[in-house]
Design a protein around this motif. Structure first.
Motif, PDB file in Angstrom:
ATOM      1  N   UNK A   1       0.877  -1.182  -0.165  1.00 31.22           N
ATOM      2  CA  UNK A   1      -0.014  -0.064  -0.192  1.00 31.22           C
ATOM      3  C   UNK A   1       0.951   1.249   0.271  1.00 31.22           C
ATOM      4  N   UNK A   2       0.581   2.348  -0.746  1.00 30.66           N
ATOM      5  CA  UNK A   2       1.158   3.421  -0.722  1.00 30.66           C
ATOM      6  C   UNK A   2       0.438   4.687   0.022  1.00 30.66           C
ATOM      7  N   UNK A   3      -0.904   4.421   0.394  1.00 35.42           N
ATOM      8  CA  UNK A   3      -1.709   5.509   0.903  1.00 35.42           C
ATOM      9  C   UNK A   3      -2.050   4.974   2.439  1.00 35.42           C
ATOM     10  N   UNK A   4      -2.402   6.045   3.081  1.00 34.20           N
ATOM     11  CA  UNK A   4      -3.069   5.807   4.519  1.00 34.20           C
ATOM     12  C   UNK A   4      -4.175   5.086   4.397  1.00 34.20           C
ATOM     13  N   UNK A   5      -5.207   5.834   3.095  1.00 31.55           N
ATOM     14  CA  UNK A   5      -6.471   5.257   3.138  1.00 31.55           C
ATOM     15  C   UNK A   5      -6.553   3.867   2.808  1.00 31.55           C
ATOM     16  N   UNK A   6      -5.888   3.441   1.940  1.00 26.65           N
ATOM     17  CA  UNK A   6      -5.675   2.101   1.539  1.00 26.65           C
ATOM     18  C   UNK A   6      -5.163   1.074   2.683  1.00 26.65           C
TER      19      UNK A   6
END
Length: 241
Positions: A84-89
């Motif tokens: 994952x690359x984003x906090x949301x993911x």
């Protein structure tokens, strides 16, 4: 009393005795049938328990499959966490993992409950089957006794039947036809006594003049209501009978 009516009375007594044998034999047969039906009902109930247990086992397998699927989902999502690359993911994957863990916990409780239900149904089926096996053994023993008892009754009945056949030969053909017809139509009672001007077959009052004629015993009379052959027996003759 005329001989004709005396013979009819004797014939009725023999037919009543024959009916008694038939009733006893039928009662004994029905007792066996009732016990067989009771056993069959318990066997059917045991089979229902087995079927219920099988359904629960299938449900148990489905629950286990859901649990394994949730475990696989956790493993899959944990693998994706490294990519994952984003906090949301990241949060979304964590949520899916938590939901999968909850599913595993819930399914464990469900499996335990279903397993207990399966054990209960199988125990109930086993108990019923053991009960049926014992009752079948007792029924087999009882059947032998009943068959011997029926054989004895049939032997006694045969003796009475022979007496009845000889007695019937003493009745004129026209009377015996009427007698047999009445016997069948009036549930085994074709000849009855009159007591205090009351027919003991249908319990209707006989007209006074007809009652007087019946008391004389010179002719054969029928009840105007039920058509049974009537006879009068004084109390002194009843005591001597």
């Amino acid at each position: 009393m005329k001989e004709d009516i005396s013979v009819l009375i004797a014939l009725q007594e023999l037919d009543t005795e024959l009916s008694g044998f038939d009733r006893k034999i039928e009662e004994k047969k029905q007792e066996l049938i009732a016990r067989e039906q009771t056993i069959a009902e318990k066997e059917a109930l045991a089979e229902q328990c087995r079927e219920k247990a099988a359904e629960l086992e299938q449900s148990q397998r489905d629950i286990k499959a859901n649990s394994e699927e949730a475990a696989e989902r956790i493993k899959n999502r944990q693998g994706k966490m490294m990519q994952v690359q984003t906090s949301r993911e990241h949060q979304a994957l964590l949520k899916e993992i938590e939901e999968a863990k909850k599913t595993i916990k819930d399914t464990e409780e469900q499996q335990l409950q279903v397993m207990e239900q399966v054990e209960a149904e199988e125990a109930k089926a086993k108990e019923l089957e053991n009960l049926c096996a014992g009752e079948k053994e007792l029924l087999a023993e009882e059947t032998v006794k009943v068959e011997k008892s029926i054989e004895k009754l049939n032997g006694q009945r045969l003796v009475v039947q022979e007496q009845r056949d000889k007695m019937a030969q003493r009745v004129p053909s026209s009377q015996i036809k009427r007698y047999d017809k009445l016997l069948k139509k009036r549930e085994g009672l074709a000849v009855v006594r009159v007591i205090d001007a009351v027919c003991q077959g249908c319990f209707m009052t006989i007209p006074p003049q007809k009652y007087n004629d019946i008391c004389l015993g010179e002719q054969i009379f029928s009840c105007p209501t039920c058509q049974r052959t009537l006879y009068y027996l004084p109390e002194t003759e009843e005591a001597d009978a």
